[in-house]
Design an enzyme around this catalytic site. Structure first.
Site, PDB file in Angstrom:
ATOM      1  N   GLU A  34      42.983  31.160  11.037  1.00  0.00           N
ATOM      2  CA  GLU A  34      43.627  30.701  12.273  1.00  0.00           C
ATOM      3  C   GLU A  34      42.855  31.187  13.491  1.00  0.00           C
ATOM      4  O   GLU A  34      42.696  30.449  14.473  1.00  0.00           O
ATOM      5  CB  GLU A  34      45.076  31.185  12.315  1.00  0.00           C
ATOM      6  CG  GLU A  34      45.885  30.696  13.491  1.00  0.00           C
ATOM      7  CD  GLU A  34      45.778  31.630  14.683  1.00  0.00           C
ATOM      8  OE1 GLU A  34      45.809  31.156  15.831  1.00  0.00           O
ATOM      9  OE2 GLU A  34      45.664  32.843  14.447  1.00  0.00           O
ATOM     10  N   ASP A  38      41.317  28.383  16.028  1.00  0.00           N
ATOM     11  CA  ASP A  38      41.744  28.299  17.420  1.00  0.00           C
ATOM     12  C   ASP A  38      40.563  27.971  18.335  1.00  0.00           C
ATOM     13  O   ASP A  38      40.647  27.097  19.204  1.00  0.00           O
ATOM     14  CB  ASP A  38      42.390  29.632  17.827  1.00  0.00           C
ATOM     15  CG  ASP A  38      42.780  29.671  19.291  1.00  0.00           C
ATOM     16  OD1 ASP A  38      43.733  28.966  19.663  1.00  0.00           O
ATOM     17  OD2 ASP A  38      42.130  30.398  20.061  1.00  0.00           O
ATOM     18  N   ASP A 107      49.636  27.345  13.670  1.00  0.00           N
ATOM     19  CA  ASP A 107      48.664  28.291  13.118  1.00  0.00           C
ATOM     20  C   ASP A 107      48.025  27.747  11.838  1.00  0.00           C
ATOM     21  O   ASP A 107      46.813  27.892  11.621  1.00  0.00           O
ATOM     22  CB  ASP A 107      49.332  29.630  12.818  1.00  0.00           C
ATOM     23  CG  ASP A 107      49.691  30.407  14.075  1.00  0.00           C
ATOM     24  OD1 ASP A 107      49.268  29.999  15.168  1.00  0.00           O
ATOM     25  OD2 ASP A 107      50.408  31.420  13.955  1.00  0.00           O
ATOM     26  N   GLU A 110      45.398  25.100  12.696  1.00  0.00           N
ATOM     27  CA  GLU A 110      44.144  25.709  13.145  1.00  0.00           C
ATOM     28  C   GLU A 110      43.390  26.322  11.968  1.00  0.00           C
ATOM     29  O   GLU A 110      42.156  26.241  11.893  1.00  0.00           O
ATOM     30  CB  GLU A 110      44.433  26.766  14.210  1.00  0.00           C
ATOM     31  CG  GLU A 110      44.905  26.177  15.532  1.00  0.00           C
ATOM     32  CD  GLU A 110      45.273  27.212  16.567  1.00  0.00           C
ATOM     33  OE1 GLU A 110      45.196  26.903  17.768  1.00  0.00           O
ATOM     34  OE2 GLU A 110      45.654  28.337  16.179  1.00  0.00           O
TER      35      GLU A 110
END
Length: 222
Positions: A34, A38, A107, A110
């Protein structure tokens, strides 16, 4: 876990499984993925917006990117992919409906993007993100600046000190808190309050109150 409606077929099934494993289900989980995802999503969405909105300035592009990569927006993409049904969650999260929670969905999305990058490289990751966000980027309009930004720009444009936001109080249970915030301005001397379900929301309301008051003062000066 069920299979996703996802625009990439993984060569390494272990990466796919890790990306969809919440920390409540043990290790290896998707927290590190994650973190990487991101940055990848932010970069690739920025590229899309740069291409699809050639007349937008930096501020408009920044606000549009924030709108597209917000937790709620990524959760919406995850729902369209039926990601929640494929998540691997611990017993507590399963019982509390974690497969529907926005933060968990965002999350995991990502993490999946990072897993694509590690599985097949930059171009595959780029193609995947573009297939999911191109139409969203094209249809997006630059959102209006929020009240705090507009208030700051108004004061800066007149060479005045920036506002200060003070937390006055918070009350209520954890799931239903109400925050009271005061927006304090030196010149013109103002102290106006706002209430909201989060401190940020209360600050925006207080800033809007201050904006309205200052605009009224300026109108009366004419």
């Amino acid at each position: 876990m069920s299979r996703l409606r996802f625009p990439h077929v993984f060569r390494d099934p272990g990466l796919y499984q890790q990306a969809l494993t919440h920390r409540s289900a043990g290790r290896p989980n998707n927290e590190r993925l994650e973190f990487l995802g991101d940055s990848l999503v932010g970069m690739l969405v920025a590229e899309l917006l740069f291409e699809s909105h050639p007349r937008a300035d930096e501020g408009e592009l920044t606000r549009m990117r924030a709108q597209l990569v917000s937790g709620s927006a990524l959760a919406e993409v995850a729902r369209a992919l039926e990601l929640g049904e494929a998540l691997r969650l611990g017993p507590g999260e399963l019982k509390s409906g974690g497969h529907r929670r926005e933060s968990i969905l965002a999350d995991a999305f990502e993490a999946l993007v990072a897993a694509v990058y590690l599985d097949a490289g930059w171009e595959a990751c780029r193609d995947c993100v573009r297939s999911l966000f191109t139409e969203r980027a094209r249809q997006l309009r630059a959102p209006e600046k929020d009240a705090k930004t507009r208030l700051q720009e108004l004061l800066q444009g007149r060479g005045l000190a920036l506002p200060v936001y003070e937390l006055v109080s918070s009350s209520g249970d954890d799931h239903a808190k109400v925050f009271e915030v005061a927006c304090v301005i030196e010149q013109p001397p103002l102290r106006l309050g706002g209430h909201g379900s989060s401190r940020r929301a209360a600050e925006q309301i207080a800033a809007q109150q201050a904006l309205d008051h200052i605009k009224e003062l300026l109108a009366n000066e004419r």
